[in-house]
Design a protein around this motif. Structure first.
Motif, PDB file in Angstrom:
ATOM      1  N   LYS A 146      11.708   7.611  14.773  1.00 46.16           N
ATOM      2  CA  LYS A 146      11.736   7.174  13.381  1.00 46.16           C
ATOM      3  C   LYS A 146      11.506   5.663  13.288  1.00 46.16           C
ATOM      4  N   GLU A 147      12.054   4.930  14.242  1.00 46.73           N
ATOM      5  CA  GLU A 147      11.914   3.474  14.244  1.00 46.73           C
ATOM      6  C   GLU A 147      10.448   3.055  14.344  1.00 46.73           C
ATOM      7  N   LYS A 148       9.671   3.815  15.114  1.00 40.94           N
ATOM      8  CA  LYS A 148       8.254   3.474  15.269  1.00 40.94           C
ATOM      9  C   LYS A 148       7.495   3.715  13.962  1.00 40.94           C
ATOM     10  N   MET A 149       7.841   4.766  13.263  1.00 41.43           N
ATOM     11  CA  MET A 149       7.198   5.026  11.984  1.00 41.43           C
ATOM     12  C   MET A 149       7.576   3.969  10.951  1.00 41.43           C
ATOM     13  N   GLU A 150       8.774   3.448  11.055  1.00 43.55           N
ATOM     14  CA  GLU A 150       9.179   2.366  10.153  1.00 43.55           C
ATOM     15  C   GLU A 150       8.367   1.106  10.414  1.00 43.55           C
ATOM     16  N   THR A 151       8.030   0.863  11.684  1.00 42.30           N
ATOM     17  CA  THR A 151       7.174  -0.273  12.031  1.00 42.30           C
ATOM     18  C   THR A 151       5.796  -0.100  11.405  1.00 42.30           C
ATOM     19  N   ALA A 152       5.289   1.118  11.454  1.00 39.55           N
ATOM     20  CA  ALA A 152       3.980   1.395  10.852  1.00 39.55           C
ATOM     21  C   ALA A 152       4.024   1.207   9.346  1.00 39.55           C
ATOM     22  N   GLN A 153       5.089   1.681   8.725  1.00 41.30           N
ATOM     23  CA  GLN A 153       5.222   1.538   7.273  1.00 41.30           C
ATOM     24  C   GLN A 153       5.217   0.069   6.849  1.00 41.30           C
ATOM     25  N   ALA A 154       5.789  -0.782   7.674  1.00 40.69           N
ATOM     26  CA  ALA A 154       5.863  -2.208   7.341  1.00 40.69           C
ATOM     27  C   ALA A 154       4.478  -2.833   7.235  1.00 40.69           C
ATOM     28  N   VAL A 155       3.506  -2.293   7.977  1.00 41.38           N
ATOM     29  CA  VAL A 155       2.132  -2.812   7.928  1.00 41.38           C
ATOM     30  C   VAL A 155       1.574  -2.686   6.511  1.00 41.38           C
ATOM     31  N   CYS A 156       1.975  -1.631   5.817  1.00 41.21           N
ATOM     32  CA  CYS A 156       1.440  -1.352   4.487  1.00 41.21           C
ATOM     33  C   CYS A 156       2.442  -1.652   3.377  1.00 41.21           C
ATOM     34  N   SER A 157       3.370  -2.538   3.646  1.00 42.27           N
ATOM     35  CA  SER A 157       4.418  -2.830   2.661  1.00 42.27           C
ATOM     36  C   SER A 157       3.869  -3.451   1.382  1.00 42.27           C
ATOM     37  N   ASP A 158       2.717  -4.127   1.475  1.00 43.36           N
ATOM     38  CA  ASP A 158       2.156  -4.785   0.293  1.00 43.36           C
ATOM     39  C   ASP A 158       1.000  -4.017  -0.333  1.00 43.36           C
ATOM     40  N   GLY A 159       0.755  -2.796   0.137  1.00 39.60           N
ATOM     41  CA  GLY A 159      -0.321  -2.004  -0.451  1.00 39.60           C
ATOM     42  C   GLY A 159      -0.890  -1.011   0.533  1.00 39.60           C
ATOM     43  N   PRO A 160      -1.516   0.061   0.021  1.00 41.40           N
ATOM     44  CA  PRO A 160      -2.038   1.115   0.899  1.00 41.40           C
ATOM     45  C   PRO A 160      -3.331   0.729   1.597  1.00 41.40           C
ATOM     46  N   ILE A 161      -3.703   1.543   2.558  1.00 41.85           N
ATOM     47  CA  ILE A 161      -4.909   1.299   3.352  1.00 41.85           C
ATOM     48  C   ILE A 161      -6.175   1.637   2.567  1.00 41.85           C
ATOM     49  N   LEU A 162      -6.107   2.651   1.714  1.00 41.89           N
ATOM     50  CA  LEU A 162      -7.303   3.119   1.009  1.00 41.89           C
ATOM     51  C   LEU A 162      -7.269   2.764  -0.475  1.00 41.89           C
ATOM     52  N   THR A 163      -8.450   2.543  -1.024  1.00 41.04           N
ATOM     53  CA  THR A 163      -8.642   2.387  -2.464  1.00 41.04           C
ATOM     54  C   THR A 163      -9.894   3.157  -2.843  1.00 41.04           C
ATOM     55  N   LEU A 164      -9.815   3.898  -3.940  1.00 36.06           N
ATOM     56  CA  LEU A 164     -10.999   4.584  -4.447  1.00 36.06           C
ATOM     57  C   LEU A 164     -11.287   4.051  -5.844  1.00 36.06           C
ATOM     58  N   LYS A 165     -12.379   3.301  -5.958  1.00 37.44           N
ATOM     59  CA  LYS A 165     -12.750   2.697  -7.239  1.00 37.44           C
ATOM     60  C   LYS A 165     -13.706   3.635  -7.978  1.00 37.44           C
ATOM     61  N   PRO A 166     -13.274   4.168  -9.121  1.00 37.52           N
ATOM     62  CA  PRO A 166     -14.160   5.084  -9.862  1.00 37.52           C
ATOM     63  C   PRO A 166     -15.407   4.367 -10.352  1.00 37.52           C
ATOM     64  N   PHE A 167     -16.493   5.106 -10.471  1.00 33.74           N
ATOM     65  CA  PHE A 167     -17.714   4.556 -11.037  1.00 33.74           C
ATOM     66  C   PHE A 167     -17.589   4.477 -12.559  1.00 33.74           C
ATOM     67  N   HIS A 168     -18.297   3.503 -13.139  1.00 35.39           N
ATOM     68  CA  HIS A 168     -18.266   3.287 -14.580  1.00 35.39           C
ATOM     69  C   HIS A 168     -19.648   3.550 -15.173  1.00 35.39           C
ATOM     70  N   LYS A 169     -19.669   4.031 -16.403  1.00 36.94           N
ATOM     71  CA  LYS A 169     -20.933   4.217 -17.109  1.00 36.94           C
ATOM     72  C   LYS A 169     -21.519   2.835 -17.430  1.00 36.94           C
ATOM     73  N   LYS A 170     -22.730   2.609 -16.963  1.00 42.43           N
ATOM     74  CA  LYS A 170     -23.335   1.289 -17.116  1.00 42.43           C
ATOM     75  C   LYS A 170     -24.595   1.352 -17.979  1.00 42.43           C
ATOM     76  N   LYS A 171     -24.837   0.251 -18.674  1.00 37.35           N
ATOM     77  CA  LYS A 171     -26.102   0.038 -19.359  1.00 37.35           C
ATOM     78  C   LYS A 171     -26.864  -1.031 -18.579  1.00 37.35           C
ATOM     79  N   PHE A 172     -28.136  -0.791 -18.316  1.00 39.75           N
ATOM     80  CA  PHE A 172     -28.862  -1.738 -17.480  1.00 39.75           C
ATOM     81  C   PHE A 172     -30.193  -2.137 -18.097  1.00 39.75           C
ATOM     82  N   ALA A 173     -30.682  -3.285 -17.606  1.00 42.29           N
ATOM     83  CA  ALA A 173     -31.970  -3.810 -18.040  1.00 42.29           C
ATOM     84  C   ALA A 173     -32.888  -3.954 -16.835  1.00 42.29           C
TER      85      ALA A 173
END
Length: 341
Positions: A146-173
């Protein structure tokens, strides 16, 4: 957990899944974690090579593989993604929408360097679709401290490893430049290519004009395109270093911040990216975008659609992996093009 002879394990609780592999027939668990072993199970366990079996003994200092996999999942998860069912100590992350996958590479490396655990992801800055797998997590042993998993959790204490940014409807020229098109000496075959690529993201072209090699007219066109509501401005033609190629100068004269003129990608070396004062991307597209199936445009466009600002440092990092091999069967984005970082 405790190891004991299979013949003596009747009534005991399995602490891990037991997998049966029959080539061409099956690879799946014949018994799941938590199964209470019966007399009838003994021959089956022996047939899959389990002369000895691990049974579960609760230990407050240790975590079972399923519990640890859940912790790894929690370290990765973010908005717009969900987990698969846990299976044999593994959890996968699935996309809830089309978007741009971002990976915190430093955090990922730190976690995987701890040993006895792993997180495998798709490449960062990859265009993914709803339902696509994003990552998989598991620990290597059946149980982990359990202690080792707590060490791993500390790596991500300020945010997760993954982010998925949705696409937005765009108007282009699209601003088509060059005397040869302006004076109808050749057909404009560039604009349809841009329209086709933007259509993949549901974008709408609201502005299209053709200009001769006059930098002031192109500059004015960029400004009017943004005033008309364009979220993205693409300039085609006039992107080389010939004296009569005016597009880079015209983009600069809008007052936009030039991120880079040139990129270590083939096809696409003469690419230009700038951001106007209001944040609108203005892109100078080299001629290769018109005739090459995949270019730097395909690497940058998903980021523009997801409002993910591109930096000069990131463009410079495209050099490793920036050589498209023009494969007979194109598998982009599931290939190495642009993924050397």
């Amino acid at each position: 957990m405790k190891l004991m002879k299979t013949e003596d394990a009747v009534g005991q609780v399995l602490c891990h899944d037991i997998t049966q592999i029959i080539k061409g027939v099956t690879k799946d668990a014949v018994f799941r974690k938590g199964h209470i072993i019966t007399e009838e199970d003994i021959p089956v366990l022996l047939s899959v090579g389990k002369d000895n079996i691990y049974i579960w003994e609760k230990d407050d200092t240790m975590l079972h593989e399923n519990e640890a996999a859940q912790i790894l999942y929690d370290m990765c998860k973010n908005d717009h993604m969900h987990p698969s069912d846990v299976k044999e100590g593994k959890i996968e992350l699935i996309a809830d929408c089309d978007g741009l996958l971002k990976v915190d590479r430093e955090k990922l490396k730190k976690v995987n360097s701890l040993g006895e655990m792993m997180i495998a992801t798709r490449h960062g800055d990859t265009y993914v679709k709803k339902g696509d797998k994003l990552a998989g997590t598991r620990i290597i042993p059946l149980v982990i401290k359990k202690e080792k998993m707590e060490t791993a959790q500390a790596v991500c204490s300020d945010g997760p490893i993954l982010t998925l940014k949705p696409f937005h409807k765009k108007k282009f020229a699209v601003l088509t430049t060059g005397n040869e098109v302006y004076y109808h000496r050749i057909e404009d075959t560039f604009t349809p290519v841009i329209q086709e690529k933007l259509a993949e993201f549901g974008a709408e072209m609201i502005f299209h004009e053709v200009y001769d090699d006059d930098a002031s007219k192109i500059t004015d066109g960029c400004r009017r395109a943004m005033e008309a509501g364009a979220d993205l401005v693409f300039c085609t033609g006039g992107m080389s270093v010939d004296p009569d190629d005016k597009t880079p100068l015209a983009i600069k004269n809008t007052g936009a911040r030039i991120v880079s003129y040139g990129a270590p990608v083939l096809p696409g070396a003469m690419f230009l990216l700038a951001y106007a004062e209001n944040g609108t991307p203005i892109v100078g597209l080299p001629g290769c975008v018109m005739y090459s199936k995949r270019t730097i445009f395909d690497l940058v466009l998903p980021r523009l659609i997801a409002d993910d600002e591109v930096t000069a440092e990131e463009l410079a990092g495209l050099g490793e992996g920036g050589l498209c091999l023009n494969c007979k069967v194109c598998t982009f984005p599931n290939c190495g093009f642009g993924k050397g970082r």
